[in-house]
Design a protein around this motif. Structure first.
Motif, PDB file in Angstrom:
ATOM      1  N   LEU A  61       3.453 -10.765  -8.479  1.00 26.93           N
ATOM      2  CA  LEU A  61       3.809 -11.682  -9.217  1.00 26.93           C
ATOM      3  C   LEU A  61       5.245 -12.518  -8.558  1.00 26.93           C
ATOM      4  N   SER A  65       5.584 -16.204 -10.897  1.00 25.76           N
ATOM      5  CA  SER A  65       5.913 -16.233 -12.340  1.00 25.76           C
ATOM      6  C   SER A  65       7.291 -15.527 -12.359  1.00 25.76           C
ATOM      7  N   GLU A  67      10.130 -13.235 -14.599  1.00 27.73           N
ATOM      8  CA  GLU A  67      10.497 -12.235 -15.683  1.00 27.73           C
ATOM      9  C   GLU A  67      11.247 -12.483 -16.763  1.00 27.73           C
ATOM     10  N   SER A 133       6.263 -20.794 -15.527  1.00 23.91           N
ATOM     11  CA  SER A 133       5.466 -19.433 -15.866  1.00 23.91           C
ATOM     12  C   SER A 133       6.387 -18.532 -15.901  1.00 23.91           C
ATOM     13  N   TYR A 135       6.593 -14.252 -17.435  1.00 24.20           N
ATOM     14  CA  TYR A 135       5.898 -12.862 -17.885  1.00 24.20           C
ATOM     15  C   TYR A 135       6.699 -11.748 -18.201  1.00 24.20           C
ATOM     16  N   GLN A 136       6.205 -10.951 -18.952  1.00 24.58           N
ATOM     17  CA  GLN A 136       7.113  -9.692 -19.279  1.00 24.58           C
ATOM     18  C   GLN A 136       5.983  -8.590 -19.373  1.00 24.58           C
ATOM     19  N   LYS A 160       1.068  -6.215 -19.512  1.00 24.56           N
ATOM     20  CA  LYS A 160       1.861  -7.444 -18.877  1.00 24.56           C
ATOM     21  C   LYS A 160       1.270  -8.694 -19.270  1.00 24.56           C
ATOM     22  N   ALA A 162       1.669 -12.879 -19.682  1.00 27.30           N
ATOM     23  CA  ALA A 162       2.201 -14.104 -18.675  1.00 27.30           C
ATOM     24  C   ALA A 162       2.050 -15.444 -19.651  1.00 27.30           C
ATOM     25  N   SER A 164       1.961 -19.903 -19.140  1.00 23.84           N
ATOM     26  CA  SER A 164       2.305 -21.002 -18.423  1.00 23.84           C
ATOM     27  C   SER A 164       2.401 -22.046 -19.006  1.00 23.84           C
ATOM     28  N   CYS A 470      -2.493 -18.535 -20.456  1.00 23.31           N
ATOM     29  CA  CYS A 470      -1.905 -16.959 -20.872  1.00 23.31           C
ATOM     30  C   CYS A 470      -2.509 -16.152 -19.936  1.00 23.31           C
TER      31      CYS A 470
END
Length: 595
Positions: A61, A65, A67, A133, A135-136, A160, A162, A164, A470
């Motif tokens: 990633l 994207s 974090e 974008s 994410y976590q 995970k 994400a 956008s 997503c």
């Protein structure tokens, strides 16, 4: 890590309730321990495996994207804005909720679309700030009705996710493909057999979605695909060409007394036709929540006699046509709503609305739907609307043709099956495989942005809702999916990329000082070289240690035994079973040469 001082306890027996080989091995090898229904503790080996997988995800990633970390505890008002609070707490009942000391309701997040929208709408004002974008990787909670298959369906898991945000659909599609590329590279690095398939968007919504499946016989999902590689879809969404049935044997409209013919097969036998010339009519009960009230809508579905209804397609079609949130859709129990006895087994597509009792909570008209293959029938057989009677030679009355029955709304409802002809090429047949869904990417469009008033200023100065996507990976689920595919009867066979350790050092005789010294030397050398050794220095029989090494499933086992007297050890490759005799001082070099 040395096993003599680790939190590792292996089991010889298969734990009760462990349904699949993968979860059996994970439990027996001491990776996880079951705490309750759908709840598992991750022990040291599992924690290391999870961390390695999460590191791979972060690598892929990077540059795609950013974090972030979003709160697990989410206020109700955000879900009210999106319109999903009732759906998740009542319709599906999948969301855990808690109330704080002030009486405010919160959700334990099963997903984070609402929170992501709230963050971005407060920070992003202009098209110049897009695309964006984030994410976590964190815990999710879902109140599964039936947690099962170990880590594949649990109440608490790591995911995970994400999200956008884009100024236009073209940018959204571009990022959708970029994220798909991330997933493809990740699964390829893990060395598992996988497939990307068209999928139903479910309660997440959106115009387009794609699932990533690890192929496994224990998978809950069926994948239908063509060998030319041009089509693959979850069976919930798959389409195919309806098989031709030829000319009808019925030349004119006629009524037939058909006592006892309550099935398609028995009616066809009595009438002298194949099921492809029969139109069957099936009743469903659709229950929805409308302004907090339960409303039942009877649904009448017409389709060819040799076809079956795809429940997901039917759910989507009904949800799009009833008010409120659909909570249940099942084969009808007309005793609960019929004002008179119904001719079950002989239903006609024009079953009149007056058979529905008039009362509160009961919609007074049928929702009538017909599958396209049923709509194409000519001179067909169907129920006559009178018990023990059928008609043959019937037709649809349309703007272009005369007939006996008004054509209902035509909607794709048929379940595609293996062996069907593909839509894109009639010579291509659909094949079936089982898969474990480990990732899902969605093009959500403006659904959430419009509902939650999330807008930005476009280049023309006008306010517009964000286009949104997503993208989820079930991290915990992916670990077990790999375990299902990468294992044998003896235990796990981890790919090196996520193995908790790379090398399993086994001391055959723990009382032999030369073996212990050689093992300590190798343990230090491998660790210094970054080759992640696990040292089995327990006071156990050699057979127990070898069995545990196979069960734990590290890529390589180095056996320190009698050969030490000659300065040599055995190295065994877990996946292939190949054994090499290597000088003690050459083990690090041998390992590095494996790549």
């Amino acid at each position: 890590m040395k096993l003599s001082s680790s939190l590792l306890r292996t089991q010889r027996e298969v734990p009760e309730g462990a349904e699949t080989q993968g979860i059996q091995h994970l439990l027996r090898a001491g990776y996880v321990r079951r705490i309750g229904s759908g709840l598992y503790a991750h022990l040291p080996l599992m924690t290391r495996t999870m961390h390695k997988l999460e590191a791979l995800i972060r690598e892929e990633l990077e540059g795609v994207s950013q974090e972030v970390s979003l709160p697990v505890l989410q206020p109700q008002h955000l879900w009210d804005e999106s319109g999903r609070w009732a759906a998740y707490t009542q319709a599906e009942g999948i969301m855990f909720t808690v109330t704080d000391r002030a009486g405010r309701a919160h959700a334990l997040g099963p997903t984070h679309e609402e929170v992501a929208v709230d963050v971005v709408r407060g920070l992003v004002r202009s098209y110049r700030d897009l695309p964006l974008s984030v994410y976590q990787i964190g815990r999710k909670f879902r109140d599964e009705l039936r947690p099962r298959f170990g880590l594949l369906r649990t109440r608490e898991f790591t995911m995970k996710d994400a999200y956008s945000f884009h100024a236009d659909e073209a940018s959204l599609r571009e990022h959708f493909e970029a994220m798909s590329g991330v997933y493809a590279r990740l699964l390829t690095r893990l060395g598992v057999a996988w497939r990307a398939v068209q999928a139903d968007s479910g309660n997440i919504g959106g115009a387009e979605s794609r699932e990533f499946m690890v192929l496994s016989e224990v998978g809950e999902d069926e994948v239908l695909y063509t060998e030319d590689g041009r089509y693959a879809a979850n069976a919930e969404r798959a389409v195919s060409r309806a098989a031709p049935v030829g000319a009808s044997p019925f030349a004119a409209l006629a009524r037939h007394h058909t006592p006892g013919t309550v099935t398609v097969a028995s009616a066809c036998a009595a009438l002298g036709c194949g099921p492809g010339h029969m139109l069957k009519n099936v009743l469903y009960d659709a229950v929805s929540l409308q302004a907090g009230q339960r409303v039942l809508t009877p649904v009448l579905v017409s389709l060819r006699g040799d076809h079956s209804v795809n429940p997901v397609k039917l759910w989507n079609a009904v949800q799009a046509r009833v008010a409120g949130d659909l909570t249940a859709l099942e084969v009808a129990q007309p005793d609960g709503w019929a004002a008179e006895a119904l001719p079950l087994g002989s239903l006609a597509p024009d079953l009149p609305d007056h058979v529905i009792a008039r009362r509160e909570g009961l919609h007074p008209a049928f929702l009538r739907l017909c599958d396209p293959a049923g709509a194409e029938l000519r001179d067909f057989a169907t129920g006559a609307g009178q018990t023990d009677w059928h008609v043959t030679g019937a037709n649809w009355a349309t703007a272009d043709a005369t007939g006996q029955f008004a054509l209902p709304e035509v909607v794709e409802l048929r379940q595609a099956q293996a062996g069907d002809a593909a839509v894109h090429e009639a010579s291509q047949r659909l094949h079936s495989a089982r898969g474990i869904e480990v990732g899902h990417v969605f093009q959500l469009g403006t659904r959430y942005a419009q509902a939650m008033g999330a807008t930005f200023t476009g280049a023309d100065g006008r306010e517009r809702p964000f286009q949104m996507g997503c993208y989820g990976i079930g991290v915990t689920r992916l670990v077990q999916a790999v375990a299902e595919q990468c294992s044998d009867a003896r235990g796990l066979i981890w790919p090196a990329a996520i193995a908790p350790y790379l090398v399993h050092l086994t001391v055959v005789d723990g009382k032999n000082s030369a073996q212990r010294a050689a093992a300590d030397t190798l343990y230090a050398a491998l660790g210094a070289a970054g080759l992640d050794p696990l040292l089995d220095d327990r006071d156990e029989r050699a057979g127990v240690k070898f069995a545990d090494a196979d069960l734990i499933g590290l890529p390589y086992r180095v056996t320190v035994g009698r050969g030490v007297a000659e300065g040599k050890v055995e190295v065994k490759v877990r996946r292939s079973g190949v054994v090499a005799v290597v000088p003690v001082e050459g083990v690090v070099g041998w390992m590095r040469a494996q790549g």
